[in-house]
Design a protein around this motif. Structure first.
Motif, PDB file in Angstrom:
ATOM      1  N   UNK A 160      77.665-117.740  31.152  1.00  0.00           N
ATOM      2  CA  UNK A 160      76.603-119.254  31.906  1.00  0.00           C
ATOM      3  C   UNK A 160      76.220-119.032  33.070  1.00  0.00           C
ATOM      4  N   UNK A 161      76.934-118.757  33.953  1.00  0.00           N
ATOM      5  CA  UNK A 161      76.481-118.858  35.111  1.00  0.00           C
ATOM      6  C   UNK A 161      75.390-117.880  35.746  1.00  0.00           C
ATOM      7  N   UNK A 162      75.798-116.265  35.128  1.00  0.00           N
ATOM      8  CA  UNK A 162      75.617-114.832  36.277  1.00  0.00           C
ATOM      9  C   UNK A 162      74.136-115.461  35.173  1.00  0.00           C
ATOM     10  N   UNK A 163      73.720-115.326  33.596  1.00  0.00           N
ATOM     11  CA  UNK A 163      73.052-115.281  33.075  1.00  0.00           C
ATOM     12  C   UNK A 163      71.827-116.674  33.478  1.00  0.00           C
ATOM     13  N   UNK A 164      72.355-117.570  33.929  1.00  0.00           N
ATOM     14  CA  UNK A 164      71.560-118.703  34.624  1.00  0.00           C
ATOM     15  C   UNK A 164      70.932-117.972  35.821  1.00  0.00           C
ATOM     16  N   UNK A 165      71.960-117.161  36.521  1.00  0.00           N
ATOM     17  CA  UNK A 165      70.801-117.301  38.246  1.00  0.00           C
ATOM     18  C   UNK A 165      70.066-115.682  37.878  1.00  0.00           C
TER      19      UNK A 165
END
Length: 77
Positions: A48-53
Motif C-alpha cells: 500500500x505504501x509503494x502503490x501510494x508513492x
C-alpha cells in the motif's frame, strides 16, 4: 507516456501470510508496455505504501489482476 500500477499476488504467497508484487507499466503511444518491478513479495502494508508513492509520482492508474486481490487489498477479507 501513460503509466499503470498493477498489484498481483506473489507466486510464493500463502493463505496465512499473503504477499504481493507491485509493478509499474510504462505504455508508449504505439501500445507497447514495459514492466518495472516496484515491489516483489512484500506485505500488504508495504504494498500500500509503494502503490501510494508510485501513483503520486507517475500519476498512474491502479489496476488489480483479479477481483479477489482488489477486495483483499482494499480492506476486505
Amino acid at each position: 507516456m501513460e503509466y499503470e500500477i498493477t498489484v498481483d499476488e506473489n507466486v510464493s504467497s500463502s493463505k496465512e501470510k499473503p504477499t504481493f508484487d507491485v509493478d509499474l507499466v510504462a505504455w508508449d503511444r504505439f501500445g507497447g508496455g514495459m514492466k518495472h518491478s516496484r515491489g516483489f513479495g512484500i506485505t500488504k502494508s508495504e504494498a500500500q505504501t509503494v502503490v501510494k508513492k508510485q501513483v503520486r509520482l507517475y500519476n498512474a492508474n491502479l489496476t488489480y489482476t483479479t477481483p479477489e486481490i482488489e477486495q483483499f487489498f482494499s480492506g476486505g477479507e
